[in-house]
Write an enzyme that holds these catalytic residues in place. Structure first.
Site, mmCIF file in Angstrom:
data_model
loop_
_atom_site.group_PDB
_atom_site.id
_atom_site.type_symbol
_atom_site.label_atom_id
_atom_site.label_comp_id
_atom_site.label_asym_id
_atom_site.label_seq_id
_atom_site.Cartn_x
_atom_site.Cartn_y
_atom_site.Cartn_z
ATOM 1 N N TYR A 1 0.983 -1.193 0.008
ATOM 2 C CA TYR A 1 0.107 -0.003 -0.103
ATOM 3 C C TYR A 1 0.913 1.301 0.026
ATOM 4 O O TYR A 1 2.221 0.881 -0.041
ATOM 5 C CB TYR A 1 -0.908 -0.044 1.226
ATOM 6 C CG TYR A 1 -1.916 -1.172 1.034
ATOM 7 C CD1 TYR A 1 -3.135 -0.850 0.117
ATOM 8 C CD2 TYR A 1 -2.131 -2.268 1.906
ATOM 9 C CE1 TYR A 1 -4.172 -2.028 0.200
ATOM 10 C CE2 TYR A 1 -2.973 -3.444 1.502
ATOM 11 C CZ TYR A 1 -4.198 -3.167 0.868
ATOM 12 O OH TYR A 1 -5.163 -4.093 0.611
ATOM 13 N N ARG B 1 -4.465 -18.050 7.854
ATOM 14 C CA ARG B 1 -5.228 -19.194 8.132
ATOM 15 C C ARG B 1 -4.722 -19.929 9.119
ATOM 16 O O ARG B 1 -4.346 -20.934 9.237
ATOM 17 C CB ARG B 1 -4.744 -20.184 6.683
ATOM 18 C CG ARG B 1 -4.867 -19.603 5.494
ATOM 19 C CD ARG B 1 -4.944 -20.537 4.221
ATOM 20 N NE ARG B 1 -6.331 -21.460 4.247
ATOM 21 C CZ ARG B 1 -6.181 -22.390 3.891
ATOM 22 N NH1 ARG B 1 -5.091 -23.023 3.274
ATOM 23 N NH2 ARG B 1 -7.226 -23.348 3.939
ATOM 24 N N GLY C 1 -9.233 -13.590 10.344
ATOM 25 C CA GLY C 1 -10.110 -12.662 9.699
ATOM 26 C C GLY C 1 -11.177 -13.206 8.959
ATOM 27 O O GLY C 1 -12.339 -13.098 9.441
ATOM 28 N N ARG C 2 -10.862 -14.198 8.008
ATOM 29 C CA ARG C 2 -12.231 -14.957 7.309
ATOM 30 C C ARG C 2 -12.841 -15.904 8.205
ATOM 31 O O ARG C 2 -14.105 -15.985 8.089
ATOM 32 C CB ARG C 2 -11.537 -15.501 5.838
ATOM 33 C CG ARG C 2 -11.122 -14.545 4.882
ATOM 34 C CD ARG C 2 -10.451 -15.117 3.765
ATOM 35 N NE ARG C 2 -9.013 -15.792 4.273
ATOM 36 C CZ ARG C 2 -8.321 -16.392 3.581
ATOM 37 N NH1 ARG C 2 -8.628 -16.607 2.258
ATOM 38 N NH2 ARG C 2 -6.863 -16.859 3.842
ATOM 39 N N CYS D 1 -15.735 -12.731 0.455
ATOM 40 C CA CYS D 1 -14.956 -11.576 1.036
ATOM 41 C C CYS D 1 -14.205 -10.783 -0.114
ATOM 42 O O CYS D 1 -14.945 -9.638 -0.588
ATOM 43 C CB CYS D 1 -14.066 -11.891 2.146
ATOM 44 S SG CYS D 1 -13.110 -13.577 1.555
ATOM 45 N N CYS E 1 -19.612 -13.311 3.011
ATOM 46 C CA CYS E 1 -19.064 -14.509 3.210
ATOM 47 C C CYS E 1 -19.838 -15.497 2.586
ATOM 48 O O CYS E 1 -21.018 -15.579 2.524
ATOM 49 C CB CYS E 1 -18.949 -14.752 4.850
ATOM 50 S SG CYS E 1 -18.173 -16.268 5.141
ATOM 51 N N ASN F 1 -21.360 -32.125 -3.791
ATOM 52 C CA ASN F 1 -19.945 -31.732 -4.626
ATOM 53 C C ASN F 1 -19.156 -31.207 -3.719
ATOM 54 O O ASN F 1 -18.057 -31.052 -4.104
ATOM 55 C CB ASN F 1 -20.699 -30.773 -5.745
ATOM 56 C CG ASN F 1 -21.159 -31.205 -6.841
ATOM 57 O OD1 ASN F 1 -20.815 -32.668 -7.213
ATOM 58 N ND2 ASN F 1 -21.781 -30.562 -7.632
#
Length: 662
Positions: free
Chosen positions: A182, A319, A341-342, A372, A384, A442
């Site tokens: 950034y 993660r 985060g996620r 996201c 999400c 699936n």
């Protein structure tokens, strides 16, 4: 709580602020969470409050912009602590008071700008800015060089913003960032910074922007207002718009580890109270926003290097959703805080569920980045894929019911399972029928590759959740139209999924669907040709190549992944690069015309020697039961791939929408 996780729930200080546990909500782009005045809208207040209610010790908001003149962003995209201080302070106070009610702390993330990495949809008519006239990351434009006066203006704006944040009840702030490439990071990296004034040249000069920011905030807000920094000690840049893959040998053109650790020392000396560590850049986006192709805990080694170098707390994301991994990272002194985060998009109650020993009830993030990053980039909205309520908790709240209904659900893929879950929570009685021996649809073949393990985790979560809710589930049961007609159901949901598209090339005995190969129902041999270069074809090819197979992809269009989308750029770009990295041959602009013995002939005249052909050319809806019943059953709905072949996100979202309104 399992006693082994207790260390994750010990308090720790950042500056003079005590965080009740070691869990931090990582900053994620808060698009859609602000109003036209630059304050927080009700959606934003609810979003952050629910993560505090869920047990997270420290909330770090997504990015807010302190300046909207040097680099224009457009009001309403994200909050601004300087545009309308009255509106920002009022709405912030309303939000931080609610967060504090749950014992959580909250820091405001503040940005000086995106510079060369500004998302094209957010640029408008303004030219992108940068430390020097360099190439924009996404557009064929040259960025405009910032003047010294503009730098000073941005620095002062950080002070103004921090004052307003403190007035609004924030416990501290995070500067965005000497990280990911950034604007402030562009100043810090010599690849982007070609200046010859006091903001260019030596590392100290390139970090001067970041130094002046923390000094300004400390002078304005005092030492009792912590200032943290999002920090990447390594860039993984091979060249402009060209990033390195895990395990790849390359020459670092961005910030290397040696300079990164020196920068960490300097930044702490300048006054930063904690470093929030990741790696990567927009030129190697799959490091900064890791898709499922990256291993879990990928930032741990880098956080450890930083922690060994500085004497302030270190935060580590990337993660880190496995609690055993999180505990190990703490015990190995790799980090002081675990940043999620996620995973907190997927399940806002992650921390409380872990604390109370309910790990199996934590809804997993599948790292697809569809809801996201994909939606942030494409539609300026944070959501999400697996949690339709994320960032719209009030709008998508469970609706009360007047009279419980008995609802038949045909199909146990994600759509059927999500519908059953929502219906049960609302007080209806769902009865689910699945023709196979296991729920997941699936997700099961899709989750076969090692890098897709979280697809299997999601299938397991649905099975566990439906069992906990007491949903009646019938496995190994193929539903006929008579079963529907003769059943005493108020409503029927058809979620019968889809089937792979198949065709004959001649040697049908050695022609398989991707699903058959992924589920190991057949042995594809050592030489494999995959027909179809979409997401399923590419992931199948990568999976087989990682297992030592010699793989070729044949795609009719002129490039891979041409019909999938919009995929998040980090997922798509990493997969595109992993294919050649793992020596998968690719033939585009060609179609298979015949397969005899071990010879596959293409319409361009090529002949490939292969043990098998794997068809990955898409799916077709299986909606025959719906077609048979659509004029007989008054309240009948078609869901998931049976309605329209799509992705996991829309299967879940559509099911939630329908089930929440029955």
């Amino acid at each position: 709580m399992n006693s082994k996780y207790q260390k994750l729930f010990t308090p720790m200080q950042i500056g003079n602020v005590t965080v009740k546990n070691r869990f931090v909500m990582a900053p994620m782009g808060p698009l859609g969470l602000s109003d036209a005045l630059g304050g927080w809208n009700e959606r934003g207040k609810e979003y952050y409050t629910m993560r505090a209610k869920g047990g997270t010790g420290l909330i770090i908001t997504g990015v807010t912009f302190v300046d909207d003149e040097v680099e224009e962003h457009g009001l309403g995209a994200v909050a601004s602590p300087t545009h309308n201080p009255v509106a920002f302070v009022r709405s912030s106070k309303e939000m931080t008071e609610r967060v504090h009610a749950y014992g959580a702390k909250i820091f405001l993330q503040m940005s000086g700008g995106f510079g060369r990495v500004t998302i094209p949809t957010n640029i408008g008519e303004y030219p992108p800015v940068a430390p020097s006239p360099i190439q924009h990351r996404w557009l064929d434009k040259t960025c405009r060089e910032l003047t010294v006066d503009e730098i000073h203006k941005i620095v002062k704006s950080f002070g103004d913003a921090a004052v307003n944040a403190k007035r609004g009840g924030f416990d501290g702030c995070q500067i965005h960032a000497v990280h990911e490439g950034y604007l402030i990071d562009q100043f810090a990296i010599s690849l982007f910074n070609h200046r010859t004034d006091e903001y260019g040249g030596s590392l100290e000069n390139r970090l001067r922007f970041a130094k002046e920011i923390v000094e300004e905030i400390k002078n304005r807000c005092g030492e009792d207002f912590p200032v943290t920094l999002r920090f990447s000690p390594k860039s993984f840049i091979k060249g402009l718009r060209d990033g390195a893959l895990p395990g790849e040998e390359f020459e670092e053109k961005g910030r290397d580890i040696e300079e990164g650790l020196k920068a960490a020392e300097l930044l702490v000396a300048y006054g930063y109270d904690a470093l929030d560590v990741d790696v990567g850049s927009y030129d190697s986006w799959w490091w900064s926003h890791p898709p499922m192709y990256q291993k879990k805990g990928l930032y741990r080694p880098y956080a450890r290097m930083v922690k060994d170098t500085v004497n302030v707390p270190v935060i580590c994301a990337g993660r880190m959703d496995n609690p055993d991994m999180a505990l190990e990272a703490l015990e190995n002194k790799e980090t002081d805080f675990i940043s999620l985060g996620r995973p907190l998009l997927a399940d806002p109650d992650y921390v409380n569920k872990l604390r109370s020993g309910k790990c199996a009830s934590i809804r997993p993030c599948i790292s697809c980045q569809e809801g996201c990053m994909g939606r942030v980039a494409s539609y300026s909205g944070l959501n999400c894929a697996v949690n339709p309520q994320a960032a719209r908790e009030q709008d998508m709240a469970y609706r009360p019911i007047l009279k419980p209904k008995t609802v038949m659900i045909v199909g146990g893929g994600v759509a059927g399972c999500e519908a059953a879950r929502v219906l049960s929570l609302r007080g209806h009685k769902p009865v689910l029928f699945e023709k196979s021996e296991r729920l997941g649809g699936n997700l099961l073949p899709g989750g076969a590759p090692d890098f897709k393990e979280d697809d299997i985790a999601l299938a397991d979560w649905y099975a566990y959740t439906l069992n906990e809710l007491g949903v009646e589930v019938h496995l190994n049961t193929a539903v006929t139209s008579d079963m529907v007609r003769n059943g005493d159901y108020d409503t029927v949901l058809i979620a019968t999924g889809s089937a792979p598209k198949l065709f004959s090339l001649g040697n049908d005995e050695h022609t398989y669907s991707a699903e058959e190969v992924l589920l190991e129902k057949v042995d594809a041999g050592d030489r494999v040709t995959v027909i179809g270069g979409g997401l399923v074809g590419c992931e199948t090819a990568l999976h087989l190549a990682q297992r030592g197979k010699k793989v070729t992809i044949v795609e009719a269009l002129d490039k891979l992944l041409a019909v999938n989308g919009p995929l998040c750029a980090s997922n798509k770009e990493m997969l595109e690069r992993l294919i050649p990295f793992h020596h998968v041959d690719v033939i585009t602009g060609a179609k298979a015309v015949s397969f005899k013995d071990t010879s596959l002939t293409l319409d361009n005249g090529q002949t490939l020697e292969t043990d098998s052909v794997i068809l990955a050319v898409g799916y077709q809806s299986e909606n025959s039961l719906y077609e048979e019943l659509q004029f007989e059953i008054p309240e009948l709905y078609l869901l998931g791939d049976a309605k329209n072949v799509s992705n996991i996100m829309y299967g879940i979202w559509d099911a939630f929408e329908v089930a929440n309104n029955i």
